[in-house]
Write a protein that holds these residues in place. Structure first.
Motif, PDB file in Angstrom:
ATOM      1  N   CYS A  19       0.863  -1.183   0.000  1.00 39.88           N
ATOM      2  CA  CYS A  19       0.000   0.000   0.000  1.00 39.88           C
ATOM      3  C   CYS A  19       0.902   1.236   0.000  1.00 39.88           C
ATOM      4  O   CYS A  19       1.852   1.301   0.773  1.00 39.88           O
ATOM      5  N   CYS A  22       0.210   3.032   3.856  1.00 40.59           N
ATOM      6  CA  CYS A  22       0.608   2.412   5.129  1.00 40.59           C
ATOM      7  C   CYS A  22       1.679   1.332   4.957  1.00 40.59           C
ATOM      8  O   CYS A  22       2.204   0.825   5.924  1.00 40.59           O
ATOM      9  N   CYS A  31      -4.805   0.325   0.311  1.00 43.62           N
ATOM     10  CA  CYS A  31      -5.386  -0.905   0.833  1.00 43.62           C
ATOM     11  C   CYS A  31      -6.780  -0.647   1.409  1.00 43.62           C
ATOM     12  O   CYS A  31      -7.220   0.494   1.526  1.00 43.62           O
ATOM     13  N   CYS A  34      -6.781   1.778   4.497  1.00 44.75           N
ATOM     14  CA  CYS A  34      -6.499   3.179   4.162  1.00 44.75           C
ATOM     15  C   CYS A  34      -7.625   3.814   3.360  1.00 44.75           C
ATOM     16  O   CYS A  34      -7.820   5.022   3.403  1.00 44.75           O
TER      17      CYS A  34
HETATM   18 ZN   LIG Z   1      -2.833   1.075   3.492  1.00 45.31          ZN
END
Ligand SMILES: [Zn+2]
Length: 164
Positions: A19, A22, A31, A34
């Motif tokens: 991702c 993160c 992701c 997020c």
């Molecule tokens: Zn993420």
């Protein structure tokens, strides 16, 4: 190996990536966590690896976002801050209007070193940031990914402020 199998293994390899926010493993960028608008914003839980994130998420108590460092500081092995996703964490604190950072690195020597390094760095740079560390109950030398749900839930709920 059949050609189909080889091809599907190749698919798996190309689909899973990190991702861009993160740095968790994901097949979608950003992701699911997020991009989830219902998650509490303003709070980032910092962990060493994707397995730790998964364990905390399964403990079910935390509704904020995560940040995966991809390791822990280990000066003896030559792992310094530049090898971890620390620059990226600082960028997020600026950009996402973060008010709390939870240091959920493992209760090992490396994990504690990383947590105190991050604490020093963040407390100097962001005066109003609440910095917490997951509570003990998590045994010294332990690894979050092998901890049971109750222990993790307790550790996260009873996190302590390490601001002076
Ligand atoms: Zn993420």
């Amino acid at each position: 190996m059949s050609e189909n199998l080889a091809k599907s293994l190749l698919d798996i390899k190309t689909k899973v990536s990190l991702c861009s926010i993160c740095f968790n493993l994901t097949d979608k960028d950003p992701c699911l966590i997020c991009s989830d608008q219902n998650r509490k914003v303003g709070s980032i839980c910092v962990v060493e690896g994707p397995g730790d994130q998964l364990a905390l998420e399964e403990s079910g108590n935390y509704r904020g976002r995560y940040h995966i460092l991809h390791g822990a500081l280990s000066p003896l092995d030559g792992v310094g801050p530049e090898r971890l996703k620390i620059k990226e964490l600082l960028k997020r604190i600026d950009k996402e209007d973060i008010s709390e950072v939870i240091l959920a690195t493992n209760p090992t020597t490396e994990g504690e070193t990383t947590a105190s390094f991050l604490y020093d760095l963040l407390s100097k740079q962001y005066e109003h940031l609440l910095i917490t560390r997951i509570a003990r109950g998590v045994p010294m030398g332990g690894d979050l990914k092998y901890m049971d749900r109750m222990t993790l839930e307790h550790a996260l709920k009873n996190r302590v402020s390490i601001n002076p």
